[in-house]
Design an enzyme around this catalytic site. Sequence first.
Site, PDB file in Angstrom:
ATOM      1  N   ASP A  40       4.319  -4.826   6.341  1.00 31.65           N
ATOM      2  CA  ASP A  40       5.497  -5.028   5.491  1.00 31.65           C
ATOM      3  C   ASP A  40       6.791  -4.606   6.173  1.00 31.65           C
ATOM      4  O   ASP A  40       7.871  -4.744   5.611  1.00 31.65           O
ATOM      5  CB  ASP A  40       5.338  -4.293   4.160  1.00 31.65           C
TER       6      ASP A  40
ATOM      7  N   ASP B  72      -1.601  -4.561   0.170  1.00 29.75           N
ATOM      8  CA  ASP B  72      -1.731  -3.298  -0.562  1.00 29.75           C
ATOM      9  C   ASP B  72      -0.685  -3.257  -1.677  1.00 29.75           C
ATOM     10  O   ASP B  72      -0.164  -2.196  -2.045  1.00 29.75           O
ATOM     11  CB  ASP B  72      -1.570  -2.091   0.375  1.00 29.75           C
TER      12      ASP B  72
ATOM     13  N   HIS C 211      -8.428   7.239   3.606  1.00 29.01           N
ATOM     14  CA  HIS C 211      -7.953   8.542   3.119  1.00 29.01           C
ATOM     15  C   HIS C 211      -8.831   9.649   3.691  1.00 29.01           C
ATOM     16  O   HIS C 211      -9.510  10.375   2.966  1.00 29.01           O
ATOM     17  CB  HIS C 211      -7.936   8.558   1.599  1.00 29.01           C
TER      18      HIS C 211
ATOM     19  N   HIS D 254      -3.375  -4.374  -5.316  1.00 26.50           N
ATOM     20  CA  HIS D 254      -3.461  -3.662  -6.594  1.00 26.50           C
ATOM     21  C   HIS D 254      -2.732  -4.369  -7.727  1.00 26.50           C
ATOM     22  O   HIS D 254      -3.060  -4.140  -8.896  1.00 26.50           O
ATOM     23  CB  HIS D 254      -2.879  -2.258  -6.448  1.00 26.50           C
TER      24      HIS D 254
ATOM     25  N   HIS E  51      -6.173   0.183   5.253  1.00 31.57           N
ATOM     26  CA  HIS E  51      -4.752   0.353   5.617  1.00 31.57           C
ATOM     27  C   HIS E  51      -4.589   1.270   6.835  1.00 31.57           C
ATOM     28  O   HIS E  51      -4.164   2.415   6.731  1.00 31.57           O
ATOM     29  CB  HIS E  51      -3.871   0.768   4.450  1.00 31.57           C
TER      30      HIS E  51
ATOM     31  N   GLY F 148       1.698   2.436  -2.037  1.00 34.15           N
ATOM     32  CA  GLY F 148       1.389   1.018  -1.951  1.00 34.15           C
ATOM     33  C   GLY F 148       2.608   0.275  -1.428  1.00 34.15           C
ATOM     34  O   GLY F 148       3.601   0.876  -1.006  1.00 34.15           O
TER      35      GLY F 148
ATOM     36  N   ALA G 272      -0.782   8.647  -2.146  1.00 34.99           N
ATOM     37  CA  ALA G 272      -0.352   8.485  -3.536  1.00 34.99           C
ATOM     38  C   ALA G 272      -1.531   8.429  -4.502  1.00 34.99           C
ATOM     39  O   ALA G 272      -1.340   8.145  -5.694  1.00 34.99           O
ATOM     40  CB  ALA G 272       0.494   7.223  -3.670  1.00 34.99           C
ATOM     41  N   GLN G 273      -2.738   8.683  -4.026  1.00 34.37           N
ATOM     42  CA  GLN G 273      -3.896   8.716  -4.916  1.00 34.37           C
ATOM     43  C   GLN G 273      -3.810   9.959  -5.806  1.00 34.37           C
ATOM     44  O   GLN G 273      -3.462  11.046  -5.347  1.00 34.37           O
ATOM     45  CB  GLN G 273      -5.195   8.738  -4.114  1.00 34.37           C
TER      46      GLN G 273
END
Length: 396
Positions: free
Chosen positions: A254, A280, A197, A64, A218, A320, A143-144
Amino acid sequence: MQEIIKIINGRLITPFRVIASGSVLVKDGQIAAAGEGTIPDYADRVIDAGGNYIAPGFIDLHIHGGGGHDFMDGTVNAFHRITETHARYGTTAMVPTTLTAEKSGLLHTLDIYRQAVAQPHNGASFLGIHLEGPYFAMSQRGAQDPRYIRNPDPAEYREVLDYSEHIVRWSVAPELPGALEMGNYLRGKGVLPAIAHTDAVYEEVVKAVECGYTLATHFYSAMSGVTRRNLYRYAGVIESVYLIDEIDAEVIADGAHLPAPLLKLIYKIKGPDRIALITDAMRAAGMPPGKSVLGPLNGGLEVIVEEGVAKLPDGSAFAGSVATTDRLVRNMVNLAGVPVAEAVRMMSYTPARIMGVDNRKGTLAVGKDADIVIFDDDIRVQLTMVSGKVVHRIGE
């Protein structure tokens, strides 16, 4: 005509092995030779890898932003600065990704992408746009922004697809009304449908795969696991990805989204040919910790970056990541115990195969784009080359 470059004295990572002492010859932006020893051909410039690894460039399928910018900021400068930021960490190609938004916001981002691709820049190359949403399960929104989440609208998604030829993938919750028809339509347009999602159960995922949904966005994040409906338990999307060999899995390695045991489990079951490492990353990647914004600066969601990850201020969800591709490879090696060549494969060849560009990217093979990364034993990037052009080098 580009200069002819020879890279020597490095541990060359091929799809099959690591060559202890190898070299690569680059002509006209492509790999002209690669193999053991030193290639005798003439070169305008010789780069000594100093015994470090020479690997195919890292390909990020889901990103992003970075360097203080987001792809939805609405400027060409943001696109180019993001590519430059991530090139410092070994990314040579990327798929810019949107967030759930109004149709007008998506169309504007597509306009800016078209302009950004047409202008020269000094970073990673673009492989097309990934639309993440807005057709998601509200219960798995993460978090959308919930203001924009909705069910698939054939008139809307057909208009968006007709608007731009640069859309290469679209993430959707496949259990929503109309999502299966959308999957078939996307495949007919050459666009990759991805599962995201979502609260789907196994039986719904099977139908989705039959309609072209072959990538899990993801993996583990914002998707169902084992659920119970009245007396009975149902396998969710997570179990479905393990059970259905045809589904590829994106993994945010991560070290925060997924702990070491889950990284090991995914690798053990899916293997390097079905795993694509992704950042991401949002705008705070490559920036100091603190407050940031997910999505466009105007109208995006406030987030906090701490402990190496972005979170909603109330701590209810990740927002993200701030990862870079070198960190993903390093974590797969150090946390999951994956051989370096296979970690690189999940960051290069497998993403290239998923996006259908493995004929020109993903390995150090003659005739492919000269997208090359040199990194040391700690997976610290020393040099990044994109299509034969050095866009980052330590000390320069």
